[in-house]
Design a protein around this motif. Structure first.
Motif, PDB file in Angstrom:
ATOM      1  N   UNK A  12       0.829  -1.198   0.000  1.00  0.00           N
ATOM      2  CA  UNK A  12       0.000   0.000   0.000  1.00  0.00           C
ATOM      3  C   UNK A  12       0.869   1.255   0.000  1.00  0.00           C
ATOM      4  N   UNK A  13       1.920   1.252   0.818  1.00  0.00           N
ATOM      5  CA  UNK A  13       2.804   2.404   0.918  1.00  0.00           C
ATOM      6  C   UNK A  13       3.502   2.686  -0.417  1.00  0.00           C
ATOM      7  N   UNK A  14       3.946   1.631  -1.104  1.00  0.00           N
ATOM      8  CA  UNK A  14       4.593   1.803  -2.410  1.00  0.00           C
ATOM      9  C   UNK A  14       3.610   2.385  -3.423  1.00  0.00           C
ATOM     10  N   UNK A  15       2.403   1.891  -3.395  1.00  0.00           N
ATOM     11  CA  UNK A  15       1.391   2.397  -4.326  1.00  0.00           C
ATOM     12  C   UNK A  15       1.123   3.881  -4.089  1.00  0.00           C
ATOM     13  N   UNK A  16       0.940   4.253  -2.831  1.00  0.00           N
ATOM     14  CA  UNK A  16       0.653   5.655  -2.516  1.00  0.00           C
ATOM     15  C   UNK A  16       1.827   6.541  -2.917  1.00  0.00           C
ATOM     16  N   UNK A  24     -16.356   3.165 -18.288  1.00  0.00           N
ATOM     17  CA  UNK A  24     -17.586   2.469 -17.885  1.00  0.00           C
ATOM     18  C   UNK A  24     -17.348   1.633 -16.630  1.00  0.00           C
ATOM     19  N   UNK A  25     -16.201   0.959 -16.565  1.00  0.00           N
ATOM     20  CA  UNK A  25     -15.876   0.171 -15.370  1.00  0.00           C
ATOM     21  C   UNK A  25     -15.768   1.066 -14.145  1.00  0.00           C
ATOM     22  N   UNK A  41      -7.727  -5.400  -3.221  1.00  0.00           N
ATOM     23  CA  UNK A  41      -7.646  -4.402  -4.299  1.00  0.00           C
ATOM     24  C   UNK A  41      -6.465  -4.700  -5.207  1.00  0.00           C
ATOM     25  N   UNK A  42      -5.315  -5.008  -4.636  1.00  0.00           N
ATOM     26  CA  UNK A  42      -4.112  -5.249  -5.436  1.00  0.00           C
ATOM     27  C   UNK A  42      -4.245  -6.542  -6.245  1.00  0.00           C
ATOM     28  N   UNK A  43      -5.040  -7.472  -5.776  1.00  0.00           N
ATOM     29  CA  UNK A  43      -5.283  -8.711  -6.530  1.00  0.00           C
ATOM     30  C   UNK A  43      -6.232  -8.495  -7.702  1.00  0.00           C
ATOM     31  N   UNK A  44      -6.928  -7.367  -7.714  1.00  0.00           N
ATOM     32  CA  UNK A  44      -7.894  -7.103  -8.788  1.00  0.00           C
ATOM     33  C   UNK A  44      -7.204  -6.771 -10.104  1.00  0.00           C
ATOM     34  N   UNK A  45      -5.887  -6.793 -10.148  1.00  0.00           N
ATOM     35  CA  UNK A  45      -5.075  -6.554 -11.345  1.00  0.00           C
ATOM     36  C   UNK A  45      -5.042  -5.098 -11.786  1.00  0.00           C
ATOM     37  N   UNK A  46      -5.864  -4.237 -11.237  1.00  0.00           N
ATOM     38  CA  UNK A  46      -5.834  -2.833 -11.637  1.00  0.00           C
ATOM     39  C   UNK A  46      -6.253  -1.932 -10.480  1.00  0.00           C
ATOM     40  N   UNK A  47      -5.348  -1.701  -9.535  1.00  0.00           N
ATOM     41  CA  UNK A  47      -5.705  -0.855  -8.397  1.00  0.00           C
ATOM     42  C   UNK A  47      -6.033   0.584  -8.815  1.00  0.00           C
ATOM     43  N   UNK A  48      -5.432   1.074  -9.918  1.00  0.00           N
ATOM     44  CA  UNK A  48      -5.738   2.431 -10.387  1.00  0.00           C
ATOM     45  C   UNK A  48      -7.219   2.572 -10.702  1.00  0.00           C
ATOM     46  N   UNK A  49      -7.754   1.622 -11.461  1.00  0.00           N
ATOM     47  CA  UNK A  49      -9.157   1.683 -11.829  1.00  0.00           C
ATOM     48  C   UNK A  49     -10.045   1.610 -10.586  1.00  0.00           C
TER      49      UNK A  49
END
Length: 165
Positions: A3-7, A129-130, A46-54
């Motif tokens: 999470x920290x790396x993503x932020x 749309x997603x 969330x990170x397993x969803x393959x697209x945390x940005x979306x």
């Protein structure tokens, strides 16, 4: 990715998108903070969803809509001056962009989010749309309505979407 790396990597981009969606820099920071606070406990999912940005963009859009619905009074946006700056003016482009953003912020939430995600984030209709939780035809419809409204407010000729002239 933690999470920290993503932020660290994407936090500034989330704030930029939020600022364009909610029209206020400090409110955008609060909105991103709120969304990240809700995302943290569910980060492994969330990170397993393959697209945390979306996923987080969708959370931003939904949080902004929820915030807007909770507000008891709406802010009034002033009219944009009719005069346009001279092209020789060094600040003409900046003034035009500012005038355009002043018009964009007057669009309804879904249309504004569509414009931001399409033209600022450069996402295709399927991705938008997603994020918005609607169909691609609804995205196209929102984009068309937004562009028609903007053209009318800018006194530009109304033309079919996709037309080259």
């Amino acid at each position: 990715m933690t999470f920290e790396e993503y932020v660290q990597r994407r936090g500034a981009a989330l704030v930029r998108v939020a600022r364009l969606i909610c029209r206020d820099a400090s409110l955008a920071e609060d909105l991103v903070q709120e969304v990240l606070g809700h995302a943290y406990p569910r980060w492994s999912k969330i990170v397993r969803s393959d697209d945390p940005d979306m996923y987080l963009r969708r959370m931003l859009v939904n949080a902004n809509i929820s915030r807007w619905r909770r507000r008891s009074a709406r802010e009034a946006v002033g009219a944009v001056p009719a005069d346009r700056p001279d092209r020789a003016d060094i600040g003409a482009d900046v003034a035009e962009r500012d005038a355009l953003w002043r018009l964009i912020v007057t669009l309804p939430d879904r249309q504004r989010a569509t414009v931001v995600l399409r033209y600022y984030e450069d996402l295709d209709d399927a991705r938008i749309a997603e994020i918005l939780g609607c169909s691609t035809s609804t995205v196209r419809s929102n984009a068309m309505r937004a562009m028609t409204t903007l053209r009318a407010r800018l006194d530009l000729p109304i033309r079919p979407v996709g037309s080259q002239s």
